[in-house]
Design an enzyme around this catalytic site. Sequence first.
Site, short mmCIF file in Angstrom:
data_model
loop_
_atom_site.label_atom_id
_atom_site.label_comp_id
_atom_site.label_asym_id
_atom_site.label_seq_id
_atom_site.Cartn_x
_atom_site.Cartn_y
_atom_site.Cartn_z
N CYS A 170 8.75 -0.89 6.65
CA CYS A 170 8.06 -1.96 6.04
C CYS A 170 8.49 -2.54 4.85
CB CYS A 170 6.62 -1.53 6.00
SG CYS A 170 5.83 -0.82 7.50
N HIS A 310 1.42 -4.92 -1.79
CA HIS A 310 1.83 -4.66 -0.38
C HIS A 310 0.17 -4.45 -0.10
CE1 HIS A 310 3.66 -2.59 2.84
NE2 HIS A 310 2.85 -1.36 2.82
N GLU A 321 0.29 1.94 -5.66
CA GLU A 321 0.93 0.80 -6.19
C GLU A 321 0.10 0.09 -7.58
OE1 GLU A 321 1.32 -2.92 -3.92
OE2 GLU A 321 -0.09 -2.33 -2.42
N LYS A 342 -2.51 -9.25 3.41
CA LYS A 342 -2.76 -8.45 4.52
C LYS A 342 -4.20 -8.42 4.95
CE LYS A 342 1.22 -5.24 4.17
NZ LYS A 342 1.75 -5.79 2.74
N HIS A 347 -0.82 -6.22 8.81
CA HIS A 347 0.39 -5.81 8.71
C HIS A 347 1.37 -5.80 9.63
CE1 HIS A 347 3.34 -3.22 6.78
NE2 HIS A 347 2.61 -2.39 6.54
N PHE A 406 7.21 3.52 5.05
CA PHE A 406 7.45 4.95 5.59
C PHE A 406 8.99 5.28 5.25
CE2 PHE A 406 4.16 5.18 9.26
CZ PHE A 406 3.11 5.28 8.18
#
Length: 423
Positions: A170, A310, A321, A342, A347, A406
């Site tokens: 990502c 994010h 975050e 998002k 996403h 990931f």
Amino acid sequence: MSGRRVVVTGMEVLAPGGVGTDAFWSLLSEGRTATRGITFFDPGQFRSRVAAEIDFDPYAHGLTPHEVRRMDRAAQFAVVAARGAVADSGLDTEALDPYRIGVTIGSAVGATMSLDEDYRAVSDGGRLDLVDHAYADPFFYNHFVPSSFAAEVARAVGAQGPSSVVSAGCTSGLDSVGYAVDLIREGAADVMVAGATDAPISPITMACFDAIKATTPRHDDPEHASRPFDGTRNGFVLGEGAAVFVLEELESARRRGARVHAEIAGYATRSNAYHMTGLRPDGAEMSQAITVALDEARMNPTAVDYINAHGSGTKQNDRHETAAFKRSLGDHAYRTPVSSIKSMVGHSLGAIGSIEIAASVLAIRHNVVPPTANLHTPDPECDLDYVPLTARDQLVDTVLTVGSGFGGFQSAMVLARPERTAA
């Protein structure tokens, strides 16, 4: 570090809610959401049944029947976005040395939709243990090898310089652009067509995220299902899309009278070497990426006017975050608006980093911070200014945009008005 400063002179976005940069910004600035129940297939068997889909007609956007036949949906997105970015830049690529034009395209999952369809065909809907290759698509190899994305974009824009696909989960959309910046700085290319694409809304992808309960089961209210930083969030909404940019060295762009959208002033990526899907709660690795990106930009943390987070809408990510912002920006984190787009466009895995770069560039252009939609119930552990529900007018000279993926990947990029960071 090379003294060459790299800027964005062209861009195009394909995102849920509308194809094109103007439609994308309209959605964000108005705080509208483009999440809905899945229409691409019957999602009844899945835990999560919502997504952020694009209403996309490849023929209406200039693709030929041959191109549509051989290209996966994600490749189609990339080619349309690349052509749009080049047009926006005003570059006459035919007048340039093609060996000095490069391409980098990010993608997390490659040609997922075509591979899913191919497998269903060769396995007769999963009933055959020994698949029948005679039913495979003649362009199966293109779908199997993600490098075909970069090859298609290079063909579309006439680029014969460095060409590659960056696949880092990502963070791919940030990393592909960061790599392109490095190629210009080191002198390997004069122009880079860079960005990312993904079209992952398919049964196999939904099944994978269902298995780890990463996506939201809030299918009874799809428009409000993506809730980053909200206390009631319960997973992300899968999306799709692409964003592609034309990057050039600043002085070269000025000599040809190009419109400069923003400078890519700093970039860094780190890994937590910890867990495939888990994140350390202290946000140390993301914080390190932020610090290095700011150092490369020669900026103090107090220079950041807006953080494009994010903000996936999972409790683990949002708290991770938030901690990273506090760790890297100190007290300034509490004075800096943060938001997650998002909440509006979902996403799109590897593509989202580039789509968020586009949002950051547009925030600088318009002096507007896009909101975090659907944020009604603040999480006490997420105690920063997340710009809930409504866009905010304010001076935006410098944006920090970050990504988390990931495998433990953490990337950060600093974008700025060139005048703000002039030597």
